[in-house]
Scaffold this active site. Structure first.
Site, PDB file in Angstrom:
ATOM      1  N   LYS A  54       0.627  -1.256   0.133  1.00  0.00           N
ATOM      2  CA  LYS A  54       0.020   0.029  -0.078  1.00  0.00           C
ATOM      3  C   LYS A  54       1.023   1.287   0.028  1.00  0.00           C
ATOM      4  O   LYS A  54       0.514   2.268  -0.737  1.00  0.00           O
ATOM      5  CB  LYS A  54      -1.104   0.030   0.995  1.00  0.00           C
ATOM      6  CG  LYS A  54      -1.987  -0.900   1.080  1.00  0.00           C
ATOM      7  CD  LYS A  54      -2.696  -1.422   2.485  1.00  0.00           C
ATOM      8  CE  LYS A  54      -3.664  -2.644   2.352  1.00  0.00           C
ATOM      9  NZ  LYS A  54      -4.032  -3.180   3.466  1.00  0.00           N
ATOM     10  N   GLN A  98      -4.909  -2.094   9.972  1.00  0.00           N
ATOM     11  CA  GLN A  98      -4.829  -3.421   9.058  1.00  0.00           C
ATOM     12  C   GLN A  98      -5.437  -4.323  10.148  1.00  0.00           C
ATOM     13  O   GLN A  98      -4.873  -4.474  11.280  1.00  0.00           O
ATOM     14  CB  GLN A  98      -3.311  -3.519   9.008  1.00  0.00           C
ATOM     15  CG  GLN A  98      -2.923  -4.896   8.294  1.00  0.00           C
ATOM     16  CD  GLN A  98      -3.507  -4.949   6.813  1.00  0.00           C
ATOM     17  OE1 GLN A  98      -3.462  -3.725   5.959  1.00  0.00           O
ATOM     18  NE2 GLN A  98      -3.862  -6.128   6.198  1.00  0.00           N
ATOM     19  N   ASP A 121     -11.478   2.339   4.569  1.00  0.00           N
ATOM     20  CA  ASP A 121     -11.523   1.030   4.435  1.00  0.00           C
ATOM     21  C   ASP A 121     -13.183   0.605   4.666  1.00  0.00           C
ATOM     22  O   ASP A 121     -13.619  -0.373   4.215  1.00  0.00           O
ATOM     23  CB  ASP A 121     -11.046   0.508   5.543  1.00  0.00           C
ATOM     24  CG  ASP A 121      -9.964  -0.515   5.437  1.00  0.00           C
ATOM     25  OD1 ASP A 121      -9.874  -1.288   4.212  1.00  0.00           O
ATOM     26  OD2 ASP A 121      -9.186  -0.718   6.399  1.00  0.00           O
TER      27      ASP A 121
HETATM   28  N1  GUN Z   1      -7.101  -7.107   6.126  1.00  0.00           N
HETATM   29  C1  GUN Z   1      -7.232  -7.920   5.054  1.00  0.00           C
HETATM   30  N2  GUN Z   1      -8.052  -7.293   4.236  1.00  0.00           N
HETATM   31  C2  GUN Z   1      -8.084  -6.029   4.621  1.00  0.00           C
HETATM   32  C3  GUN Z   1      -8.527  -4.819   4.144  1.00  0.00           C
HETATM   33  O1  GUN Z   1      -9.081  -4.504   3.128  1.00  0.00           O
HETATM   34  N3  GUN Z   1      -8.464  -3.676   5.034  1.00  0.00           N
HETATM   35  C4  GUN Z   1      -7.702  -3.862   6.376  1.00  0.00           C
HETATM   36  N4  GUN Z   1      -8.027  -2.539   6.880  1.00  0.00           N
HETATM   37  N5  GUN Z   1      -7.112  -4.754   6.694  1.00  0.00           N
HETATM   38  C5  GUN Z   1      -7.544  -6.134   5.789  1.00  0.00           C
END
Ligand code: GUN
Length: 293
Positions: A54, A98, A121
């Site tokens: 990211k 995350q 998110d």
């Molecule tokens: N863990 C797995 N997929 C995601 C996601 O799309 N966002 C976040 N914050 N954590 C994740």
């Protein structure tokens, strides 16, 4: 029949190009770079990889990224204090905590602490609640299911009245995916670990979203001829015959399913790149909401 490949990698590139152009326009107009803050608690190797991807993607598209890592034993108060600090920071347009978080932390409270205009998110209860309600729009939609939807749209799939089956009911993918498909007037069935006649239900689907986290569970005889299949799973399988010592696969047995389906997205090379592209799009959108041109 040989299914059409739904090329998530190419589609994600298109989305990223659009984001890059819009970011450059904002900067040319004197606006600051959009900024994404990531919060990683602990050192789960897969999460570290995702957070690193990211960060690199932000840089490629002309955005700022601010990576925050807390110790695995960080307290609830420490994580919430970091989120509050990021909420108040004007350089941060989007906040990504995350998941999964370590078990001792209250995930719901932490997600609720994120300012909804920075909730790129789409996991804040208000954003999810709006997704679940008729006539309401959430500010942000979770990136993985929204990416699946963009892949269906770019493939020209008609969702109106279609029989869609979502395999999996996670907060991150299955449930928001089902809600999004309902919003688009599909008839939706959600399957999970207690579902009876799983194979038969899947075999009725016009659109099958596999987000169950079981390697290659979706076989040829689970798929209706001509159906559209989106594979959300990613699994690393140890294999000493491969150069890297492993290979990646999804929730769908791609080769055999391709013999019956109308279109299939591969994994890797499908939903994964699209998820990150949607995150970049949401971060740009957050900047646009907070600081319109
Ligand atoms: N863990 C797995 N997929 C995601 C996601 O799309 N966002 C976040 N914050 N954590 C994740």
């Amino acid at each position: 029949m040989t299914a059409k490949k739904i090329d998530g990698r190419a589609m994600a590139k298109e989305v990223r190009e659009e984001v890059k152009v819009s970011v450059a326009k904002r900067i040319a107009a004197g606006k600051p770079k959009p900024g994404l803050a990531t919060v990683l608690v602990g050192s789960d190797p897969a999460s570290e990889v995702y957070v690193g991807m990211k960060k690199r993607m932000c840089e490629n598209l002309g955005m700022n990224s601010f990576a925050h890592t807390l110790e695995a034993d960080a307290s609830q108060e420490e994580v919430e204090a970091l989120v509050s600090k990021l909420n108040a920071d004007p350089a941060v347009n989007g906040i990504l905590v995350q998941l999964p978080l370590p078990d001792h932390l209250d995930e719901e409270k932490i997600l609720q602490a994120v300012d909804i205009t920075k909730d790129i998110d789409g996991f804040h209860p208000i954003n999810i609640g709006r997704l679940a309600q008729k006539g309401r729009e959430s500010l942000f939609v979770p990136c993985t299911p929204n990416g699946c939807l963009v892949m269906l749209d770019k493939s020209g799939v008609d969702l109106e009245g279609a029989n869609a089956v979502v395999l999996g009911r996670s907060n991150i993918v299955g449930m928001p995916m089902a809600l999004l498909l309902v919003k688009r007037n599909a008839t939706v069935t959600i399957c999970h670990s207690r579902t009876k006649n799983l194979k038969e239900i899947c075999a009725e689907a016009d659109i099958l979203i596999a987000a169950v986290g079981r390697e290659e569970i979706v076989k040829k005889d689970w798929v209706k001829p001509g159906a559209v299949v989106i594979d959300v799973g990613t699994h690393r399988i140890d294999d000493e015959t491969k150069e890297k010592g492993y290979y990646l696969t999804g929730d769908v047995a791609y080769e055999e399913v391709s013999e019956v389906a109308g279109a299939v997205s591969p994994s890797p090379g499908g939903v994964g790149p699209m998820t990150i592209a949607m995150l970049m799009r949401n971060t740009l959108r957050a900047a646009e909401i907070q600081d319109p041109m």
